[in-house]
Design a protein around this motif. Sequence first.
Motif, PDB file in Angstrom:
ATOM      1  N   UNK A 161       0.909  -1.190  -0.180  1.00  9.82           N
ATOM      2  CA  UNK A 161       0.274  -0.030  -0.310  1.00  9.82           C
ATOM      3  C   UNK A 161       1.083   1.028  -0.355  1.00  9.82           C
ATOM      4  N   UNK A 162       0.931   1.630  -0.916  1.00 10.68           N
ATOM      5  CA  UNK A 162       1.697   3.336  -0.914  1.00 10.68           C
ATOM      6  C   UNK A 162       1.135   4.193  -1.050  1.00 10.68           C
ATOM      7  N   UNK A 163      -0.377   4.328  -0.899  1.00  5.74           N
ATOM      8  CA  UNK A 163      -1.364   5.595  -1.121  1.00  5.74           C
ATOM      9  C   UNK A 163      -1.625   5.779  -0.022  1.00  5.74           C
ATOM     10  N   UNK A 164      -2.187   6.825   0.499  1.00  2.90           N
ATOM     11  CA  UNK A 164      -2.407   7.986   1.644  1.00  2.90           C
ATOM     12  C   UNK A 164      -1.016   7.403   2.415  1.00  2.90           C
ATOM     13  N   UNK A 165       0.349   7.705   2.288  1.00  3.61           N
ATOM     14  CA  UNK A 165       0.368   8.110   3.393  1.00  3.61           C
ATOM     15  C   UNK A 165       1.796   9.098   3.428  1.00  3.61           C
ATOM     16  N   UNK A 166       2.363   9.945   4.146  1.00  2.00           N
ATOM     17  CA  UNK A 166       3.201  10.848   3.693  1.00  2.00           C
ATOM     18  C   UNK A 166       4.344  10.377   3.407  1.00  2.00           C
ATOM     19  N   UNK A 167       4.550   8.960   3.872  1.00  4.76           N
ATOM     20  CA  UNK A 167       6.292   8.681   3.644  1.00  4.76           C
ATOM     21  C   UNK A 167       5.982   9.027   1.829  1.00  4.76           C
ATOM     22  N   UNK A 168       4.801   8.338   1.526  1.00  5.92           N
ATOM     23  CA  UNK A 168       4.936   8.357  -0.019  1.00  5.92           C
ATOM     24  C   UNK A 168       5.682   9.369  -0.820  1.00  5.92           C
ATOM     25  N   UNK A 169       5.594  10.426  -0.263  1.00  4.32           N
ATOM     26  CA  UNK A 169       5.508  11.337  -1.134  1.00  4.32           C
ATOM     27  C   UNK A 169       7.514  11.964  -0.809  1.00  4.32           C
ATOM     28  N   UNK A 170       7.876  11.197   0.204  1.00  6.23           N
ATOM     29  CA  UNK A 170       9.456  10.598  -0.017  1.00  6.23           C
ATOM     30  C   UNK A 170      10.219  10.537  -1.309  1.00  6.23           C
ATOM     31  N   UNK A 171       9.238   9.312  -2.060  1.00  6.87           N
ATOM     32  CA  UNK A 171       9.330   8.665  -3.019  1.00  6.87           C
ATOM     33  C   UNK A 171       9.238   9.692  -4.458  1.00  6.87           C
TER      34      UNK A 171
END
Length: 305
Positions: A161-171
Amino acid sequence: MANATVASPTATTIAGQKYGSMSRDRRWALRWSYFFLVLFAIFFLMPPVYMLITSLKSSQEISAATNPWWVNSPTLSNYIELLTQNQYLIFFRNSAIVAVLTVIITMAISVIAAFALARMKFWGSATLATGVFLTYLIPETLLFIPLFKMFAWVNETMGIQLMNHWWTLIILYPTLTVPFCTWIMIGYFASIPKELDEAALIDGATWTQTLTKIFIPVALPGIIAATIFCFTVAWAQFLYPLAFTTSTTELVLPVGIVTTLIKGDVFNWGQIMTGALLGAAPPLIIYAFLMDYYIAGLTAGATKG
């Protein structure tokens, strides 16, 4: 007796007219410069001044539609209410973590990539360097669509699950920051005399030692310029967090202000302006203290020698 040379009145008059004309032209050029600078300052300072004035008004005064450029009863209630809300502090924390980690990842990639493209000449390095810059020219409004599809594919096929996580923005953010920061650093590294790395290699230094002990200290203004740019992009980004995060606890500041302070057709303008001003404070402070390094880094490589 030595012959005395006497300037003719005609030559003196012509010279005086010439220098007088140059002086008048210079005065008019300065006047026009100041005129356009003042015009530029007024034009670009109007929005933040308006935001500051609105943030000092109560909701009743804003609704009264009085003079928008004047505060009848200044109040700090918008600042107090916003800073005591747990949501706003969560948004600020998420933005700070994402921006700092994005800067670290971006600079770790960009410095190494720029050094390799600028100094370690290999087949296709010039083409690759141009391609890096052309990647930055792709609008983010087009780039986020394939990224969204890729993340959805990873979620469906791998169960990650890569959606709806703030750490996804780091990617995600390095797809915007790495190309331009690499391009800035390529120009700065290319402006450093080749004798430095040649002398280091003759003395037995490795490429890693040449980078860490010679180029990074010399290229510090360029690195700071790229760091400021990267932080600004990561801090102020709106489209990516709007598309990839939805939960309140995962939002960053730009999206959090809009989604929580605008409810239906009700706009809490006082707190919106307050949140925008507070959100603009970190980049503003960074620019205020590091502006000289930023200008030096952006203008590096503009001249030869």
